[in-house]
Design a protein around this motif. Structure first.
Motif, mmCIF file in Angstrom:
data_model
loop_
_atom_site.group_PDB
_atom_site.id
_atom_site.type_symbol
_atom_site.label_atom_id
_atom_site.label_comp_id
_atom_site.label_asym_id
_atom_site.label_seq_id
_atom_site.Cartn_x
_atom_site.Cartn_y
_atom_site.Cartn_z
ATOM 1 N N VAL A 1 -14.355 30.718 24.141
ATOM 2 C CA VAL A 1 -13.667 31.999 24.038
ATOM 3 C C VAL A 1 -12.206 31.775 23.643
ATOM 4 O O VAL A 1 -11.678 32.455 22.762
ATOM 5 N N LYS A 2 -11.567 30.793 24.251
ATOM 6 C CA LYS A 2 -10.173 30.488 23.926
ATOM 7 C C LYS A 2 -10.045 30.094 22.453
ATOM 8 O O LYS A 2 -9.117 30.527 21.761
ATOM 9 N N GLN A 3 -11.000 29.296 21.951
ATOM 10 C CA GLN A 3 -10.966 28.898 20.544
ATOM 11 C C GLN A 3 -11.225 30.086 19.624
ATOM 12 O O GLN A 3 -10.602 30.202 18.568
ATOM 13 N N LEU A 4 -12.125 30.979 20.012
ATOM 14 C CA LEU A 4 -12.357 32.197 19.229
ATOM 15 C C LEU A 4 -11.076 33.024 19.112
ATOM 16 O O LEU A 4 -10.752 33.547 18.043
ATOM 17 N N ILE A 5 -10.357 33.126 20.220
ATOM 18 C CA ILE A 5 -9.096 33.874 20.225
ATOM 19 C C ILE A 5 -8.080 33.190 19.321
ATOM 20 O O ILE A 5 -7.412 33.851 18.510
ATOM 21 N N GLU B 1 -3.225 36.501 7.411
ATOM 22 C CA GLU B 1 -3.452 37.740 6.663
ATOM 23 C C GLU B 1 -2.300 38.734 6.789
ATOM 24 O O GLU B 1 -1.939 39.381 5.817
ATOM 25 N N GLN B 2 -1.747 38.860 8.000
ATOM 26 C CA GLN B 2 -0.780 39.927 8.277
ATOM 27 C C GLN B 2 0.647 39.427 8.503
ATOM 28 O O GLN B 2 1.570 40.235 8.509
ATOM 29 N N GLY B 3 0.801 38.126 8.759
ATOM 30 C CA GLY B 3 2.124 37.620 9.103
ATOM 31 C C GLY B 3 2.518 38.037 10.508
ATOM 32 O O GLY B 3 1.719 38.613 11.250
ATOM 33 N N LEU B 4 3.752 37.772 10.870
ATOM 34 C CA LEU B 4 4.222 38.105 12.216
ATOM 35 C C LEU B 4 4.315 39.606 12.450
ATOM 36 O O LEU B 4 4.067 40.071 13.564
ATOM 37 N N THR B 5 4.665 40.347 11.426
ATOM 38 C CA THR B 5 4.862 41.783 11.617
ATOM 39 C C THR B 5 3.566 42.516 11.924
ATOM 40 O O THR B 5 3.576 43.512 12.636
ATOM 41 N N GLY B 6 2.452 42.035 11.410
ATOM 42 C CA GLY B 6 1.170 42.685 11.656
ATOM 43 C C GLY B 6 0.387 42.086 12.802
ATOM 44 O O GLY B 6 -0.749 42.468 13.053
ATOM 45 N N PHE B 7 0.988 41.158 13.510
ATOM 46 C CA PHE B 7 0.303 40.443 14.583
ATOM 47 C C PHE B 7 0.288 41.285 15.852
ATOM 48 O O PHE B 7 1.328 41.635 16.391
ATOM 49 N N SER B 8 -0.898 41.643 16.334
ATOM 50 C CA SER B 8 -0.986 42.401 17.591
ATOM 51 C C SER B 8 -2.076 41.807 18.475
ATOM 52 O O SER B 8 -3.097 41.303 17.978
ATOM 53 N N LEU B 9 -1.857 41.889 19.777
ATOM 54 C CA LEU B 9 -2.843 41.361 20.725
ATOM 55 C C LEU B 9 -4.161 42.111 20.612
ATOM 56 O O LEU B 9 -5.235 41.499 20.659
ATOM 57 N N GLN B 10 -4.102 43.425 20.453
ATOM 58 C CA GLN B 10 -5.339 44.208 20.386
ATOM 59 C C GLN B 10 -6.175 43.831 19.175
ATOM 60 O O GLN B 10 -7.390 43.680 19.278
ATOM 61 N N SER B 11 -5.543 43.666 18.025
ATOM 62 C CA SER B 11 -6.339 43.324 16.838
ATOM 63 C C SER B 11 -6.896 41.902 16.942
ATOM 64 O O SER B 11 -8.001 41.639 16.472
ATOM 65 N N VAL B 12 -6.169 40.993 17.568
ATOM 66 C CA VAL B 12 -6.700 39.640 17.795
ATOM 67 C C VAL B 12 -7.883 39.712 18.754
ATOM 68 O O VAL B 12 -8.931 39.105 18.510
ATOM 69 N N ALA B 13 -7.729 40.476 19.837
ATOM 70 C CA ALA B 13 -8.824 40.622 20.802
ATOM 71 C C ALA B 13 -10.057 41.222 20.129
ATOM 72 O O ALA B 13 -11.179 40.725 20.321
ATOM 73 N N ASP B 14 -9.860 42.255 19.326
ATOM 74 C CA ASP B 14 -10.984 42.883 18.625
ATOM 75 C C ASP B 14 -11.679 41.888 17.698
ATOM 76 O O ASP B 14 -12.907 41.805 17.669
ATOM 77 N N ALA B 15 -10.883 41.129 16.944
ATOM 78 C CA ALA B 15 -11.461 40.156 16.004
ATOM 79 C C ALA B 15 -12.201 39.036 16.733
ATOM 80 O O ALA B 15 -13.187 38.510 16.226
ATOM 81 N N ALA B 16 -11.732 38.686 17.923
ATOM 82 C CA ALA B 16 -12.371 37.611 18.696
ATOM 83 C C ALA B 16 -13.557 38.121 19.513
ATOM 84 O O ALA B 16 -14.321 37.325 20.062
ATOM 85 N N VAL C 1 -13.331 40.035 22.282
ATOM 86 C CA VAL C 1 -13.000 40.033 23.710
ATOM 87 C C VAL C 1 -12.126 41.241 24.003
ATOM 88 O O VAL C 1 -11.589 41.873 23.097
ATOM 89 N N THR C 2 -11.991 41.538 25.263
ATOM 90 C CA THR C 2 -11.077 42.613 25.645
ATOM 91 C C THR C 2 -9.653 42.079 25.620
ATOM 92 O O THR C 2 -9.421 40.864 25.638
ATOM 93 N N LYS C 3 -8.713 42.989 25.582
ATOM 94 C CA LYS C 3 -7.310 42.585 25.626
ATOM 95 C C LYS C 3 -7.027 41.852 26.943
ATOM 96 O O LYS C 3 -6.290 40.869 26.971
ATOM 97 N N GLY C 4 -7.640 42.314 28.021
ATOM 98 C CA GLY C 4 -7.498 41.636 29.313
ATOM 99 C C GLY C 4 -8.061 40.221 29.276
ATOM 100 O O GLY C 4 -7.490 39.291 29.848
ATOM 101 N N GLY C 5 -9.195 40.045 28.581
ATOM 102 C CA GLY C 5 -9.773 38.709 28.425
ATOM 103 C C GLY C 5 -8.857 37.801 27.636
ATOM 104 O O GLY C 5 -8.699 36.619 27.952
ATOM 105 N N LEU C 6 -8.246 38.362 26.589
ATOM 106 C CA LEU C 6 -7.284 37.585 25.798
ATOM 107 C C LEU C 6 -6.112 37.162 26.679
ATOM 108 O O LEU C 6 -5.703 36.001 26.675
ATOM 109 N N LEU C 7 -5.595 38.113 27.462
ATOM 110 C CA LEU C 7 -4.437 37.825 28.320
ATOM 111 C C LEU C 7 -4.781 36.848 29.446
ATOM 112 O O LEU C 7 -3.890 36.199 29.988
ATOM 113 N N HIS C 8 -6.059 36.742 29.772
ATOM 114 C CA HIS C 8 -6.479 35.737 30.751
ATOM 115 C C HIS C 8 -6.214 34.327 30.209
ATOM 116 O O HIS C 8 -5.806 33.434 30.941
ATOM 117 N N HIS C 9 -6.449 34.131 28.915
ATOM 118 C CA HIS C 9 -6.264 32.823 28.282
ATOM 119 C C HIS C 9 -4.835 32.609 27.790
ATOM 120 O O HIS C 9 -4.343 31.474 27.768
#
Length: 187
Positions: free
Chosen positions: A14-18, A28-43, A45-53
């Motif tokens: 899961v950590k590697q997927l994230i 794809e988006q650079g720093l300006t387009g980087f969001s935790l929610q979109s990373v969680a969605d792409a991986a 996992v939930t945002k809470g799961g992402l924040l666990h790692h």
């Protein structure tokens, strides 16, 4: 009875997927387009799961940058191993990957790290440490002033390519000329 819909716990996977999703988003988006929610969605996992790692956006970005530098380091090492000429081998590999135009491989990841490095001191320090380590490893083959100038020229050409102000017809000529100049002068 086991619930067939419940995912088995595999925190390292899961950590590697994230991390993979974060690297892809940086590319794809650079720093300006980087969001935790979109990373969680792409991986997946939930945002809470992402924040666990990764307890913060900064922690995730730092881990992604370290991962990209590691992938770049591996790619450079493989490139060097295939190079039959020792002199300038790191500089040739550095120019190759710095000026690579691919949008889905290490070139796009390297561009993402480079942009992060330009805007964040922590990322910049990681890059400087990596570069210093590589130059120390290749002091016998790449400590020449001409090769240093070529690496700096590659950085400058990368910036013009990234900003779109390069003249595409001349770019490949410049890359070819820089690579040619990394070989020892014939007597």
């Amino acid at each position: 009875m086991d619930n067939p819909y419940k995912r088995k716990k595999d925190p390292e996977r899961v950590k590697q997927l994230i991390l993979d999703a974060a690297m892809h988003q940086l590319a794809e988006q650079g720093l300006t387009g980087f969001s935790l929610q979109s990373v969680a969605d792409a991986a997946g996992v939930t945002k809470g799961g992402l924040l666990h790692h990764f307890p913060s956006k900064q922690a995730l970005m730092q881990s992604a940058v370290v991962e990209v530098i590691s992938l770049l380091d591996q790619a450079i090492e493989e490139h060097i191993e295939k190079d039959p000429v020792d002199y300038g081998c790191f500089t040739r590999a550095y120019i190759h990957f710095t000026l690579q135009k691919d949008m889905h491989g290490i070139g796009s990841l390297s561009t993402a790290v480079s942009m992060a490095m330009l805007t964040d001191q922590v990322f910049n320090q990681r890059w400087v440490e990596w570069m210093d380590g590589r130059l120390a490893r290749h002091v016998q083959t790449d400590a020449n002033m001409d090769l240093m100038l070529l690496r700096y020229a590659a950085d400058g050409l990368w910036l013009t390519m990234y900003t779109g102000i390069d003249e595409h017809s001349n770019t490949q000529l410049l890359v070819d000329e820089m690579l040619c100049r990394t070989y020892p002068a014939s007597s």
